[in-house]
Motif scaffolding. Structure first.
Motif, short mmCIF file in Angstrom:
data_model
loop_
_atom_site.label_atom_id
_atom_site.label_comp_id
_atom_site.label_asym_id
_atom_site.label_seq_id
_atom_site.Cartn_x
_atom_site.Cartn_y
_atom_site.Cartn_z
N VAL A 1 2.95 0.15 5.00
CA VAL A 1 3.08 -0.87 3.96
C VAL A 1 2.01 -0.76 2.87
O VAL A 1 2.33 -0.91 1.68
CB VAL A 1 3.11 -2.27 4.59
CG1 VAL A 1 2.90 -3.36 3.54
CG2 VAL A 1 4.43 -2.51 5.31
N PRO A 2 0.73 -0.49 3.21
CA PRO A 2 -0.28 -0.41 2.13
C PRO A 2 0.03 0.63 1.07
O PRO A 2 -0.30 0.45 -0.10
CB PRO A 2 -1.57 -0.05 2.89
CG PRO A 2 -1.35 -0.58 4.27
CD PRO A 2 0.11 -0.36 4.53
N TYR A 3 0.71 1.73 1.44
CA TYR A 3 1.05 2.77 0.47
C TYR A 3 2.21 2.33 -0.42
O TYR A 3 2.34 2.80 -1.56
CB TYR A 3 1.44 4.08 1.18
CG TYR A 3 0.58 4.42 2.37
CD1 TYR A 3 -0.81 4.35 2.30
CD2 TYR A 3 1.16 4.81 3.58
CE1 TYR A 3 -1.59 4.66 3.40
CE2 TYR A 3 0.38 5.13 4.67
CZ TYR A 3 -0.99 5.04 4.59
OH TYR A 3 -1.77 5.35 5.68
N ILE A 4 3.05 1.45 0.11
CA ILE A 4 4.25 1.02 -0.60
C ILE A 4 3.97 -0.18 -1.50
O ILE A 4 4.35 -0.22 -2.66
CB ILE A 4 5.35 0.66 0.43
CG1 ILE A 4 5.72 1.90 1.26
CG2 ILE A 4 6.58 0.08 -0.25
CD1 ILE A 4 6.57 1.59 2.47
N GLU A 5 3.29 -1.16 -0.93
CA GLU A 5 3.12 -2.46 -1.59
C GLU A 5 2.40 -2.34 -2.93
O GLU A 5 2.72 -3.06 -3.88
CB GLU A 5 2.36 -3.40 -0.67
CG GLU A 5 2.32 -4.84 -1.13
CD GLU A 5 1.71 -5.75 -0.09
OE1 GLU A 5 2.10 -6.92 -0.01
OE2 GLU A 5 0.82 -5.28 0.67
N ARG A 6 1.45 -1.41 -3.04
CA ARG A 6 0.68 -1.28 -4.27
C ARG A 6 1.54 -0.80 -5.45
O ARG A 6 1.15 -0.90 -6.60
CB ARG A 6 -0.50 -0.32 -4.07
CG ARG A 6 -0.10 1.07 -3.64
CD ARG A 6 -1.31 1.97 -3.34
NE ARG A 6 -1.90 2.50 -4.57
CZ ARG A 6 -3.04 2.11 -5.09
NH1 ARG A 6 -3.74 1.14 -4.51
NH2 ARG A 6 -3.49 2.62 -6.20
N ASN A 7 2.72 -0.28 -5.16
CA ASN A 7 3.62 0.21 -6.20
C ASN A 7 4.83 -0.70 -6.43
O ASN A 7 5.82 -0.28 -7.02
CB ASN A 7 4.10 1.62 -5.84
CG ASN A 7 2.96 2.63 -5.89
OD1 ASN A 7 2.45 2.93 -6.95
ND2 ASN A 7 2.55 3.13 -4.74
N LEU A 8 4.73 -1.93 -5.95
CA LEU A 8 5.80 -2.92 -6.12
C LEU A 8 5.27 -4.14 -6.85
O LEU A 8 4.05 -4.37 -6.90
CB LEU A 8 6.37 -3.33 -4.76
CG LEU A 8 7.06 -2.24 -3.93
CD1 LEU A 8 7.29 -2.75 -2.51
CD2 LEU A 8 8.37 -1.81 -4.56
N ARG A 9 6.18 -4.94 -7.38
CA ARG A 9 5.79 -6.18 -8.05
C ARG A 9 5.78 -7.37 -7.09
O ARG A 9 5.28 -8.43 -7.42
CB ARG A 9 6.75 -6.49 -9.21
CG ARG A 9 6.80 -5.43 -10.29
CD ARG A 9 7.64 -5.91 -11.47
NE ARG A 9 8.99 -6.26 -11.10
CZ ARG A 9 10.00 -5.41 -11.01
NH1 ARG A 9 9.81 -4.13 -11.27
NH2 ARG A 9 11.22 -5.83 -10.68
N ILE A 10 6.38 -7.20 -5.92
CA ILE A 10 6.49 -8.30 -4.97
C ILE A 10 5.77 -7.92 -3.67
O ILE A 10 5.70 -6.74 -3.32
CB ILE A 10 7.96 -8.68 -4.68
CG1 ILE A 10 8.75 -7.46 -4.17
CG2 ILE A 10 8.61 -9.25 -5.93
CD1 ILE A 10 10.17 -7.78 -3.78
N PRO A 11 5.22 -8.91 -2.95
CA PRO A 11 4.44 -8.62 -1.75
C PRO A 11 5.26 -8.57 -0.47
O PRO A 11 6.38 -9.08 -0.41
CB PRO A 11 3.46 -9.80 -1.70
CG PRO A 11 4.29 -10.94 -2.23
CD PRO A 11 5.16 -10.34 -3.32
N PHE A 12 4.67 -7.97 0.54
CA PHE A 12 5.18 -8.07 1.90
C PHE A 12 4.55 -9.29 2.58
O PHE A 12 3.39 -9.64 2.31
CB PHE A 12 4.79 -6.84 2.72
CG PHE A 12 5.70 -5.65 2.54
CD1 PHE A 12 6.71 -5.38 3.43
CD2 PHE A 12 5.52 -4.80 1.45
CE1 PHE A 12 7.55 -4.28 3.26
CE2 PHE A 12 6.34 -3.70 1.27
CZ PHE A 12 7.36 -3.45 2.18
#
Length: 478
Positions: A320-331
């Protein structure tokens, strides 16, 4: 000068849209408002075999048009087709951009004029619609069957107003219809036909008291613009990790939601992709990295309008840390909410045992959070960790569809080891397959003691419901 962008679903009714566009710009100019008109050219299908399918085609064309205009950034949208008015609310429910109704201004206009009886010029919208709209504040008169038949020639798609404009023959038919309605006591004539609305100035020139539908719509749109509708909360789930765990999390969200009917539940979008590579195999160094597959699912959910993301797989949270930084919405992080619930429940007395995949243990996605909270956490020895893995991945394990028998024996053996060796009083079922084998409980008897089994899936479901209720209360959704 104030600026306003108004969308017109022009493809459904081009000639009426053109007339309404002129009214919108004119009202804006007279009131120091710069009106920008954006159009959608989506057309309604013309090959419907029956009236019910034709209605479905009209509804879908209207919705597609409004969605296109919403994406174009319009402040308001108008569907210039009176036949769409009876299902106006159905379309509005599906979008956030405010829609300006053609007829919603009629009750106020009648009240202001003191009108108690109206006559319907046209048959595109039936009398029942207006009776419901006016709710007893005015009587609604309609044409006789004879004049309805005559009037249908005015609406004919090949020879009527849409194609030819207001011919002398059409004008004569309209005047005859108007005379009948006025003779019956109508105080104001209302065009129940979009094409007719284009020619209200012509009818007024004949001395007829006609409600100017397009002018009224334009004035309401420009002079009293509507606020954007609040966005309902929507959570996006990256599913398939694994399929049974996805169903389990969704089921727990539904059960955790205090709803009295279907409509009180909130929106959940599931991007089901069981082909995402095994997360444990990657973390142990002998499998494909699932990051891109997970990110692509998350990206699609983000574009679908989700506010937050969840994933029903503990091990997947390592990525998740690798993905979330490139999205506008959080996990919503499953491990974080689980640890917060444990601290709230047990405080400093917590002695936590972790039952999870070898990948989850190695990644430290629970261990690091426990350390940050100063909570002691323990994991099985190698032999019992193998039994946990067998309960998940074995031929008689949860991923193979088993929830009792050998898999339960394997899992209970690891529970017993952690309780007897480390005096654990709470154990995290730290793989989303494990709650399929053992239920969350505060009263699990093992090795002569009573311990709590903590289900992160249930903790995540509870937090999702909490976030949904909070967001919708802040937005004024319900």
């Amino acid at each position: 000068m104030k600026s306003l962008t108004i969308g017109l679903a022009a493809g459904i009714n081009p000639s009426v849209a053109l007339a309404l566009k002129a009214e919108l710009i004119g009202v804006g100019a007279r009131n120091d408002v710069r009106v920008n008109v954006v159009t959608s050219e989506i057309e309604m299908r013309k090959d419907a075999p029956d009236a019910r399918i034709e209605l479905g085609d009209r509804k879908i064309a209207a919705l597609e048009s409004v969605i296109e205009l919403e994406r174009a950034g319009c402040d308001e949208v108008v569907v210039p087709d009176v036949r769409c008015e009876p299902f106006f609310d159905e379309v509005q429910t599906e979008v956030e951009v405010p829609m300006v109704s053609l007829y919603r201004g009629l009750p106020a206009a009648l009240e202001a004029a003191g009108v108690r009886r109206i006559g319907l010029l046209g048959v595109a919208v039936d009398r029942e619609f207006f009776v419901k709209l006016l709710d007893g504040t005015a009587e609604v008169l309609e044409l006789s069957d004879e004049l309805k038949a005559l009037y249908r020639t005015v609406q004919d798609p090949e020879t009527g107003l849409r194609r030819t404009g207001l011919t002398p023959e059409h004008k004569a038919a309209l005047l005859k219809a108007a005379e009948e309605l006025l003779a019956d006591g109508a105080e104001l004539l209302v065009t129940a036909c979009g094409q007719m609305a284009r020619f209200v100035p012509d009818l007024k020139a004949e001395g007829l008291p006609v409600f100017d539908l397009l002018r009224d719509t334009a004035e309401r749109a420009v002079l009293a613009p509507l606020a954007r509708r609040p966005k309902p909360f929507k959570v996006g789930m990256i599913g398939g990790l694994g399929p049974a765990a996805t169903v389990d999390l969704y089921d727990k969200i539904v059960k955790a939601t205090p709803a009295r009917n279907d409509q009180e539940h909130f929106k959940v979008a599931v991007e089901q992709n069981p082909q995402i590579a095994d997360r444990t195999a990657c973390l142990l160094g002998n499998g494909t990295d699932p990051t891109l597959a997970m990110f692509n699912c998350a990206r699609r959910l983000q574009e679908d309008g989700c506010d937050m993301l969840i994933v029903p797989c503990n091990t997947a949270h390592a990525f998740v840390p690798y993905i979330e930084r490139n999205l506008r919405i959080p996990f919503i992080n499953m491990q974080q909410v689980t640890m917060e619930e444990i601290r709230e429940k047990f405080g400093d007395a917590a002695r936590i045992g972790l039952l999870a995949t070898a990948g989850t243990v190695k990644a430290g996605i629970y261990g690091k959070k426990a350390e940050a909270m100063n909570l002691p956490m323990f994991t099985p020895d190698e032999a019992h960790q193998e039994r946990v893995m067998a309960a998940i991945y074995g031929p008689k394990g949860a991923k193979a569809g088993y929830t009792d028998g050998v898999c339960r024996e394997d899992l209970v053996s690891a529970v017993e080891y952690l309780v007897t060796t480390y005096d654990c009083n709470c154990l995290i079922l730290g793989c989303t397959e494990l709650p399929l084998i053992l239920d969350e409980t505060d009263d699990f008897r093992v090795a002569g003691k009573t311990v709590s089994l903590i289900d992160p899936t249930s903790a995540l479901a509870r937090r999702v419901v909490k976030e949904a209720k909070k967001a919708e209360a802040e937005r004024g959704v319900r």
